[in-house]
Write a protein that holds these residues in place. Structure first.
Motif, mmCIF file in Angstrom:
data_model
loop_
_atom_site.group_PDB
_atom_site.id
_atom_site.type_symbol
_atom_site.label_atom_id
_atom_site.label_comp_id
_atom_site.label_asym_id
_atom_site.label_seq_id
_atom_site.Cartn_x
_atom_site.Cartn_y
_atom_site.Cartn_z
ATOM 1 N N TRP A 90 0.829 -1.217 0.000
ATOM 2 C CA TRP A 90 0.000 0.000 0.000
ATOM 3 C C TRP A 90 0.855 1.254 0.000
ATOM 4 N N VAL A 91 1.910 1.256 0.801
ATOM 5 C CA VAL A 91 2.788 2.425 0.870
ATOM 6 C C VAL A 91 3.440 2.688 -0.482
ATOM 7 N N LEU A 92 3.931 1.638 -1.133
ATOM 8 C CA LEU A 92 4.628 1.816 -2.414
ATOM 9 C C LEU A 92 3.693 2.289 -3.520
ATOM 10 N N LEU A 93 2.484 1.777 -3.550
ATOM 11 C CA LEU A 93 1.602 2.023 -4.686
ATOM 12 C C LEU A 93 0.586 3.124 -4.462
ATOM 13 N N ARG A 94 0.337 3.496 -3.212
ATOM 14 C CA ARG A 94 -0.777 4.405 -2.955
ATOM 15 C C ARG A 94 -0.389 5.669 -2.179
ATOM 16 N N THR A 95 0.842 5.839 -1.847
ATOM 17 C CA THR A 95 1.223 7.001 -1.045
ATOM 18 C C THR A 95 2.310 7.821 -1.730
ATOM 19 N N ARG A 96 2.434 9.063 -1.302
ATOM 20 C CA ARG A 96 3.487 9.934 -1.824
ATOM 21 C C ARG A 96 4.858 9.409 -1.445
ATOM 22 N N TYR A 97 4.959 8.829 -0.251
ATOM 23 C CA TYR A 97 6.244 8.284 0.173
ATOM 24 C C TYR A 97 6.706 7.181 -0.781
ATOM 25 N N GLY A 98 5.777 6.358 -1.254
ATOM 26 C CA GLY A 98 6.134 5.326 -2.215
ATOM 27 C C GLY A 98 6.698 5.912 -3.496
ATOM 28 N N ASN A 99 6.116 7.018 -3.958
ATOM 29 C CA ASN A 99 6.664 7.701 -5.132
ATOM 30 C C ASN A 99 8.069 8.218 -4.860
ATOM 31 N N TRP A 100 8.294 8.704 -3.654
ATOM 32 C CA TRP A 100 9.638 9.183 -3.299
ATOM 33 C C TRP A 100 10.656 8.042 -3.347
ATOM 34 N N VAL A 101 10.264 6.860 -2.862
ATOM 35 C CA VAL A 101 11.183 5.718 -2.847
ATOM 36 C C VAL A 101 11.610 5.364 -4.263
ATOM 37 N N PHE A 102 10.653 5.260 -5.166
ATOM 38 C CA PHE A 102 10.991 4.949 -6.554
ATOM 39 C C PHE A 102 11.823 6.070 -7.182
ATOM 40 N N ALA A 103 11.506 7.309 -6.831
ATOM 41 C CA ALA A 103 12.213 8.446 -7.439
ATOM 42 C C ALA A 103 13.675 8.492 -7.015
ATOM 43 N N VAL A 104 13.954 8.342 -5.722
ATOM 44 C CA VAL A 104 15.346 8.417 -5.265
ATOM 45 C C VAL A 104 16.142 7.211 -5.733
ATOM 46 N N GLY A 105 15.462 6.086 -5.960
ATOM 47 C CA GLY A 105 16.156 4.920 -6.474
ATOM 48 C C GLY A 105 16.454 5.029 -7.950
ATOM 49 N N GLY A 106 15.572 5.703 -8.687
ATOM 50 C CA GLY A 106 15.788 5.859 -10.115
ATOM 51 C C GLY A 106 16.863 6.879 -10.441
ATOM 52 N N ASP A 107 16.755 8.074 -9.866
ATOM 53 C CA ASP A 107 17.743 9.137 -10.107
ATOM 54 C C ASP A 107 17.640 10.123 -8.955
ATOM 55 N N ARG A 108 18.608 10.066 -8.050
ATOM 56 C CA ARG A 108 18.547 10.894 -6.841
ATOM 57 C C ARG A 108 18.577 12.375 -7.172
ATOM 58 N N ASP A 109 19.431 12.790 -8.113
ATOM 59 C CA ASP A 109 19.548 14.212 -8.444
ATOM 60 C C ASP A 109 18.267 14.733 -9.083
ATOM 61 N N SER A 110 17.695 13.966 -9.989
ATOM 62 C CA SER A 110 16.440 14.394 -10.610
ATOM 63 C C SER A 110 15.322 14.454 -9.576
ATOM 64 N N ALA A 111 15.317 13.491 -8.651
ATOM 65 C CA ALA A 111 14.301 13.494 -7.605
ATOM 66 C C ALA A 111 14.422 14.742 -6.734
ATOM 67 N N ARG A 112 15.645 15.094 -6.374
ATOM 68 C CA ARG A 112 15.844 16.288 -5.562
ATOM 69 C C ARG A 112 15.419 17.540 -6.328
ATOM 70 N N ALA A 113 15.641 17.549 -7.638
ATOM 71 C CA ALA A 113 15.298 18.723 -8.447
ATOM 72 C C ALA A 113 13.798 18.968 -8.505
ATOM 73 N N VAL A 114 13.006 17.926 -8.365
ATOM 74 C CA VAL A 114 11.550 18.101 -8.411
ATOM 75 C C VAL A 114 10.937 18.136 -7.015
ATOM 76 N N GLY A 115 11.759 18.268 -5.993
ATOM 77 C CA GLY A 115 11.253 18.497 -4.648
ATOM 78 C C GLY A 115 11.126 17.282 -3.762
ATOM 79 N N VAL A 116 11.655 16.158 -4.163
ATOM 80 C CA VAL A 116 11.595 14.962 -3.319
ATOM 81 C C VAL A 116 12.596 15.111 -2.172
ATOM 82 N N PRO A 117 12.181 14.892 -0.924
ATOM 83 C CA PRO A 117 13.110 14.983 0.215
ATOM 84 C C PRO A 117 14.035 13.765 0.259
ATOM 85 N N VAL A 118 15.128 13.849 -0.470
ATOM 86 C CA VAL A 118 16.020 12.704 -0.644
ATOM 87 C C VAL A 118 16.609 12.248 0.689
ATOM 88 N N THR A 119 17.090 13.197 1.483
ATOM 89 C CA THR A 119 17.717 12.830 2.761
ATOM 90 C C THR A 119 16.741 12.096 3.668
#
Length: 355
Positions: free
Chosen positions: A216-245
Motif C-alpha cells: 500500500w505504501v509503495l503504490l498508494r502514497t506519496r512516500y512510495g513515489n519518493w522511494v521509486f524516485a530516489v532509487g531511479g535518479d537521486r539528483d532528478s528526484a531532488r530537483a523536483v522536490g523529493v526529500p532525498v535525505t
C-alpha cells in the motif's frame, strides 16, 4: 472561390489500426510480464510443485506450516531490505543487526532486573538509531552503501561478541523466560495458534500484514513515489522536490525496525541469544529481494515479489530436509535458484518492453 470564402476544416488523419504494427495498448500478457513479481511468482509455483512431488511428507498441514514459518522469518526482513533496494541502496549489516537487537533487549532486562518490555523498547531505539546512523552517514559523505553498511556490519559483529562476553561471561545471554512481562512479549512476537489442528506461528500473520502495508505504501502514497524516485535518479528526484535525505534515512530506519522485530522473535522463541549468530543472513535477505524482482541499481521492484522470494527460500530450506537429501547442498541450491531467478527476471523485463 474567393479568399473570403468559407474555410473548410480538414479532419485529422486516423491513426494506424492494429494492422499498422502498433496498438494503443499493449496486450494483457505483456502488461502482466512488466510486473516485477511475475517472474518470482512463476518460480515459486514451480519450486512448490517440485517439492510436493519430491517430498510427499511436505503435503501435510504441519509441514506446510513449518515452511511458512521459515519463510516468514526471512520475509519480514526481506520487505524493508527490498524497499531500501528500490530506493537505490542496500544494507550489509541487517543480519547482525537482528542479533544486536535481541542481545540489547535480553542483557538490559536481565542484568538490571527490569521488566522485559523495558529491554524491548530500548532495543527498538537502538535498532532505529543504527539505521539512522547508516542513512545519515551515507547522505552526508556520499559513500556507497556497500562501504557504509560493511563498516556497521563489522562494528556490530565485534560488539555483539565482546559486550556479551564482558557482561555475561559467556557467548550467549541468560535465560529470561521467568522475568516479568515475558509472557506478554512472547504472545506478541513468538506465539502460535491453531488452524484445523495445525499450529501456525504468529510471525506468518505479521509477515503478511507487513507485506500488505508495504504494498500500500509503495503504490498508494506519496512516500512510495519518493522511494521509486530516489532509487531511479537521486539528483532528478531532488530537483523536483523529493526529500532525498529524509527518504534515504527513513528507509534505513525501516530496516532497523525489521531487525528489531525479528530479533524480538528470536529472543522470545528461544529465551536466550547466541552472540555470534546473524552473520550471512544479510545475504539471504538481499537474495530474497533480488529473486523477488528488485534491482540492485534501484528504482524498480515491489513488496509482493520478496514475499514469493522468501517463500522460495523457506520451501527449499525445508523441502531438502523432507526429501531426505544432504543438507550440505542447501546453499548450492540457493545459488542456482538465485541465478535462475535473476535470468528469468531479466527475460521478463526484456519481453515486457519489447515492441
Amino acid at each position: 472561390m474567393s479568399a473570403a470564402g468559407t474555410a473548410v476544416t480538414v479532419p485529422p488523419a486516423p491513426g494506424p489500426g492494429p494492422a499498422g504494427g502498433r496498438t494503443r495498448q499493449r496486450p494483457l500478457a505483456l502488461r502482466l510480464l512488466a510486473r516485477p513479481e511475475v517472474g518470482v511468482f512463476l518460480g515459486a509455483v514451480a519450486v512448490f510443485v517440485f517439492f510436493l512431488i519430491a517430498a510427499p511428507s511436505l503435503r501435510q498441514g504441519g509441514s506446510l506450516a513449518t515452511v511458512l514459518y521459515q519463510s516468514s522469518t526471512i520475509g519480514i526482513m526481506a520487505l524493508p531490505v527490498a524497499l531500501l533496494m528500490i530506493g537505490g541502496e542496500f544494507d550489509l549489516s541487517s543480519g547482525v543487526a537482528v542479533v544486536s537487537s535481541a542481545l540489547t533487549a535480553s542483557m538490559l532486562s536481565y542484568q538490571l532486573t527490569l521488566n522485559v518490555w523495558t529491554g524491548v523498547l530500548a532495543a527498538l531505539v537502538v535498532s532505529l538509531a543504527v539505521g539512522a546512523f547508516n542513512g545519515w552517514l551515507l547522505v552526508r559523505t556520499g559513500l556507497p552503501s556497500f562501504l557504509v553498511t560493511l563498516g556497521t556490519f563489522l562494528i556490530l559483529q565485534g560488539a555483539n561478541l565482546a559486550v556479551t562476553k564482558s557482561v555475561t561471561g559467556n557467548v550467549a545471554t541468560d535465560d529470561i523466560s521467568d522475568m516479568d512481562g515475558f509472557g506478554q512479549a512472547k504472545a506478541l512476537f513468538a506465539s502460535s495458534f491453531g488452524i484445523g489442528g495445525v499450529q501456525v506461528k504468529i510471525t506468518v500473520v505479521w509477515w503478511l500484514v507487513f507485506a500488505a502495508l508495504a504494498t500500500w505504501v509503495l503504490l498508494r502514497t506519496r512516500y512510495g513515489n519518493w522511494v521509486f524516485a530516489v532509487g531511479g535518479d537521486r539528483d532528478s528526484a531532488r530537483a523536483v522536490g523529493v526529500p532525498v535525505t529524509f527518504t534515504k534515512v527513513s528507509l534505513f530506519m525501516l530496516v532497523g525496525f525489521g531487525a528489531w522485530f525479528v530479533g524480538m522473535h528470536q529472543l522470545f522463541s528461544f529465551n536466550t541469544v547466541q552472540s555470534g549468530e546473524g552473520v550471512g543472513q544479510e545475504l539471504i535477505y538481499i537474495a530474497a529481494a533480488v529473486i523477488g524482482g528488485c534491482l540492485l541499481t534501484g528504482g524498480y521492484g515491489s513488496a509482493i515479489g520478496p514475499v514469493f522470494g522468501a517463500f522460495m527460500f523457506g520451501m527449499v530450506n525445508q523441502g531438502i530436509v523432507y526429501a531426505g537429501w544432504n543438507p550440505d547442498w542447501f546453499k548450492t541450491f540457493l545459488g542456482v535458484m538465485l541465478l535462475g531467478a535473476v535470468l528469468v527476471n531479466l527475460w521478463v523485463r526484456r519481453t515486457a518492453t519489447r515492441r
